[in-house]
Structure formats: C-alpha cells, structure tokens
Design a protein around this motif. Structure first.
Motif, PDB file in Angstrom:
ATOM      1  N   ILE A  39     168.525  51.383  74.340  1.00  0.00           N
ATOM      2  CA  ILE A  39     167.195  51.410  73.737  1.00  0.00           C
ATOM      3  C   ILE A  39     167.254  52.362  72.594  1.00  0.00           C
ATOM      4  O   ILE A  39     167.928  53.105  72.168  1.00  0.00           O
ATOM      5  CB  ILE A  39     166.260  52.337  74.811  1.00  0.00           C
ATOM      6  N   THR A  40     166.140  51.784  71.492  1.00  0.00           N
ATOM      7  CA  THR A  40     166.073  52.519  70.559  1.00  0.00           C
ATOM      8  C   THR A  40     164.702  52.958  70.247  1.00  0.00           C
ATOM      9  O   THR A  40     163.651  52.393  70.508  1.00  0.00           O
ATOM     10  CB  THR A  40     166.649  51.571  69.192  1.00  0.00           C
ATOM     11  N   PHE A  41     164.392  53.698  69.355  1.00  0.00           N
ATOM     12  CA  PHE A  41     163.057  54.479  68.964  1.00  0.00           C
ATOM     13  C   PHE A  41     163.019  55.037  67.598  1.00  0.00           C
ATOM     14  O   PHE A  41     164.122  55.524  67.281  1.00  0.00           O
ATOM     15  CB  PHE A  41     162.504  55.221  70.135  1.00  0.00           C
ATOM     16  N   GLU A  42     162.102  55.170  67.130  1.00  0.00           N
ATOM     17  CA  GLU A  42     161.828  56.154  65.713  1.00  0.00           C
ATOM     18  C   GLU A  42     161.546  57.520  66.211  1.00  0.00           C
ATOM     19  O   GLU A  42     160.574  57.772  67.089  1.00  0.00           O
ATOM     20  CB  GLU A  42     161.235  55.611  64.723  1.00  0.00           C
ATOM     21  N   LYS A  43     162.123  58.560  65.570  1.00  0.00           N
ATOM     22  CA  LYS A  43     161.555  59.998  65.713  1.00  0.00           C
ATOM     23  C   LYS A  43     161.463  60.849  64.247  1.00  0.00           C
ATOM     24  O   LYS A  43     162.529  60.260  63.487  1.00  0.00           O
ATOM     25  CB  LYS A  43     162.657  60.664  66.559  1.00  0.00           C
ATOM     26  N   THR A  47     165.048  67.774  58.394  1.00  0.00           N
ATOM     27  CA  THR A  47     166.252  67.669  57.604  1.00  0.00           C
ATOM     28  C   THR A  47     166.428  68.898  56.743  1.00  0.00           C
ATOM     29  O   THR A  47     167.436  69.180  56.037  1.00  0.00           O
ATOM     30  CB  THR A  47     166.195  66.553  56.748  1.00  0.00           C
ATOM     31  N   GLY A  48     165.627  70.046  56.857  1.00  0.00           N
ATOM     32  CA  GLY A  48     165.618  71.300  56.051  1.00  0.00           C
ATOM     33  C   GLY A  48     164.601  72.070  56.088  1.00  0.00           C
ATOM     34  O   GLY A  48     163.652  71.524  56.817  1.00  0.00           O
ATOM     35  N   PHE A  49     164.516  73.007  55.378  1.00  0.00           N
ATOM     36  CA  PHE A  49     163.209  73.817  55.144  1.00  0.00           C
ATOM     37  C   PHE A  49     162.182  72.921  54.439  1.00  0.00           C
ATOM     38  O   PHE A  49     162.069  72.499  53.766  1.00  0.00           O
ATOM     39  CB  PHE A  49     163.433  74.869  54.040  1.00  0.00           C
ATOM     40  N   MET A  50     161.106  72.962  55.666  1.00  0.00           N
ATOM     41  CA  MET A  50     159.766  72.039  55.214  1.00  0.00           C
ATOM     42  C   MET A  50     160.229  70.738  55.025  1.00  0.00           C
ATOM     43  O   MET A  50     159.209  70.041  54.442  1.00  0.00           O
ATOM     44  CB  MET A  50     159.261  72.880  54.317  1.00  0.00           C
ATOM     45  N   LYS A  51     161.282  70.108  55.274  1.00  0.00           N
ATOM     46  CA  LYS A  51     161.594  68.825  55.086  1.00  0.00           C
ATOM     47  C   LYS A  51     161.866  67.841  56.267  1.00  0.00           C
ATOM     48  O   LYS A  51     162.427  68.421  57.301  1.00  0.00           O
ATOM     49  CB  LYS A  51     162.817  68.711  54.376  1.00  0.00           C
ATOM     50  N   THR A  52     161.144  66.749  56.566  1.00  0.00           N
ATOM     51  CA  THR A  52     161.423  65.790  57.489  1.00  0.00           C
ATOM     52  C   THR A  52     161.476  64.442  56.939  1.00  0.00           C
ATOM     53  O   THR A  52     161.151  64.067  56.057  1.00  0.00           O
ATOM     54  CB  THR A  52     160.113  65.969  58.502  1.00  0.00           C
ATOM     55  N   GLU A  53     162.218  63.634  57.948  1.00  0.00           N
ATOM     56  CA  GLU A  53     162.438  62.163  57.628  1.00  0.00           C
ATOM     57  C   GLU A  53     162.140  61.468  58.901  1.00  0.00           C
ATOM     58  O   GLU A  53     162.754  61.952  59.895  1.00  0.00           O
ATOM     59  CB  GLU A  53     163.504  61.813  56.448  1.00  0.00           C
ATOM     60  N   MET A  54     162.163  60.268  58.793  1.00  0.00           N
ATOM     61  CA  MET A  54     162.060  59.445  60.091  1.00  0.00           C
ATOM     62  C   MET A  54     163.533  58.845  60.181  1.00  0.00           C
ATOM     63  O   MET A  54     164.221  58.667  59.292  1.00  0.00           O
ATOM     64  CB  MET A  54     161.147  57.947  60.006  1.00  0.00           C
ATOM     65  N   CYS A  55     164.092  58.905  61.508  1.00  0.00           N
ATOM     66  CA  CYS A  55     165.350  58.398  61.814  1.00  0.00           C
ATOM     67  C   CYS A  55     165.205  57.641  63.101  1.00  0.00           C
ATOM     68  O   CYS A  55     164.091  57.591  63.862  1.00  0.00           O
ATOM     69  CB  CYS A  55     166.413  59.731  62.153  1.00  0.00           C
ATOM     70  N   LYS A  56     166.231  56.753  63.138  1.00  0.00           N
ATOM     71  CA  LYS A  56     166.229  55.787  64.201  1.00  0.00           C
ATOM     72  C   LYS A  56     167.172  56.479  65.418  1.00  0.00           C
ATOM     73  O   LYS A  56     168.335  56.820  64.909  1.00  0.00           O
ATOM     74  CB  LYS A  56     166.802  54.335  63.494  1.00  0.00           C
ATOM     75  N   VAL A  57     166.694  56.496  66.482  1.00  0.00           N
ATOM     76  CA  VAL A  57     167.553  57.080  67.836  1.00  0.00           C
ATOM     77  C   VAL A  57     167.786  55.861  68.301  1.00  0.00           C
ATOM     78  O   VAL A  57     167.184  55.189  68.985  1.00  0.00           O
ATOM     79  CB  VAL A  57     166.384  58.150  68.417  1.00  0.00           C
ATOM     80  N   LYS A  58     169.173  55.784  69.025  1.00  0.00           N
ATOM     81  CA  LYS A  58     169.640  54.779  69.852  1.00  0.00           C
ATOM     82  C   LYS A  58     170.381  55.734  70.908  1.00  0.00           C
ATOM     83  O   LYS A  58     171.375  56.397  70.735  1.00  0.00           O
ATOM     84  CB  LYS A  58     170.583  53.965  68.955  1.00  0.00           C
ATOM     85  N   SER A  74     169.891  58.250  60.032  1.00  0.00           N
ATOM     86  CA  SER A  74     169.031  58.493  58.987  1.00  0.00           C
ATOM     87  C   SER A  74     169.384  58.175  57.500  1.00  0.00           C
ATOM     88  O   SER A  74     170.682  57.854  57.544  1.00  0.00           O
ATOM     89  CB  SER A  74     168.271  59.952  58.801  1.00  0.00           C
ATOM     90  N   LYS A  75     168.727  58.220  56.385  1.00  0.00           N
ATOM     91  CA  LYS A  75     169.217  58.154  55.207  1.00  0.00           C
ATOM     92  C   LYS A  75     170.621  58.893  54.897  1.00  0.00           C
ATOM     93  O   LYS A  75     171.338  58.340  53.951  1.00  0.00           O
ATOM     94  CB  LYS A  75     168.171  58.144  54.075  1.00  0.00           C
ATOM     95  N   SER A  76     170.397  60.036  55.268  1.00  0.00           N
ATOM     96  CA  SER A  76     171.640  60.900  55.111  1.00  0.00           C
ATOM     97  C   SER A  76     172.944  60.750  55.835  1.00  0.00           C
ATOM     98  O   SER A  76     173.932  61.239  55.414  1.00  0.00           O
ATOM     99  CB  SER A  76     171.178  62.333  55.070  1.00  0.00           C
TER     100      SER A  76
END
Length: 148
Positions: A39-43, A47-58, A74-76
C-alpha cells in the motif's frame, strides 16, 4: 542505525500502537484502506527547521504482529524504517527500530558519530515513552474493569 529496547508490555500491544500511527497517516491521506504490504500513500515530512515536503510512503514489508517496514521517498532520498517486535513472555517484548537513509542515487547516507549518539538517545526515549504509555493505558483499563 538500529536501536533495540526491552519493553515490559505485550508484543501485540506495542505493534498495534505502531500500526495505529501508520493507520492515522493513511486516513489523513484520504484512504480508508487497512495497512498491508504494497500500500502507498502521501504524507507531509519534516525536512528541517520549519521545512516540510510531501513524500510517498510505501509499506514494503508487513507481518502482523511482528514486522512493519516503510519507505519514505522524497526529493532528497529515501528513508527506510523497519520495526521488528519479538515476544519475550506474556508481558514483555523486544522492539527493534532500524532506520536507513539513502540519497537520491540510492547510496546509503552515513550519520556522524555525534549525531548518531544523540539521535539514538532520542529514539530510545521515544520507544520507552511508548512502553510507558501502553503500561499506563493497561493499568487504567484494569482499574476501570475492576471498578465495574
């Protein structure tokens, strides 16, 4: 990095707690599905102080009530988190948390010794807090049941 603790709670209870956090993330992502391998979903990921990014969770491995492994892509790069819960009697278990970080080229990232030591302590504290919470909930439920 790997951290193992001895928890004085039933293995299934500890595993169910971990599952509940993943299930909540799945529901926040808008899915009513139950957790299963593949199963996969996004969350949203910190990623650091006051930083967030969307990632795919599997969910890459799932054996109830012993193993859950999740890839956060994620991108990183990718973080792979794996919990293994082994029963050690009626009200005891061994909980192993393993986290492996990979860069965008899927090369494993190494954590510096000082950073790893601090991160390890933080993880142990968090894992022990889950144990304490589960013990408190069990005692609360037993008290409520005995009073009825």
């Amino acid at each position: 990095m790997e951290v193992t603790i001895q928890a004085n709670v039933e293995a299934k209870a500890y595993f169910d707690f971990i599952l509940s956090t993943v299930q909540t993330s799945l529901e926040v992502a808008g899915s009513n599905e139950k957790i299963k391998k593949g199963i996969t979903f996004e969350k949203s990921l910190n990623t650091g102080f006051m930083k967030t990014e969307m990632c795919k969770v599997k969910v890459t491995d799932y054996v109830y009530p012993k193993i859950i492994e999740l890839d956060y892509v994620s991108k990183s790069g990718t973080n792979t988190i794996r919990y293994v819960i082994l029963p050690k009697g009626k009200d005891a278990c061994e909980v192993t948390y393993r986290e492996t970080k990979y860069d965008a080229n899927h090369v494993e990232k190494k954590i510096g010794a000082w950073s790893e030591k601090g991160y390890r302590k933080k993880l142990e504290k968090r894992m022990n807090a889950v144990t304490q919470y589960l013990i408190e909930q069990k005692n609360k439920n037993e008290t409520n049941t005995a009073g009825q």
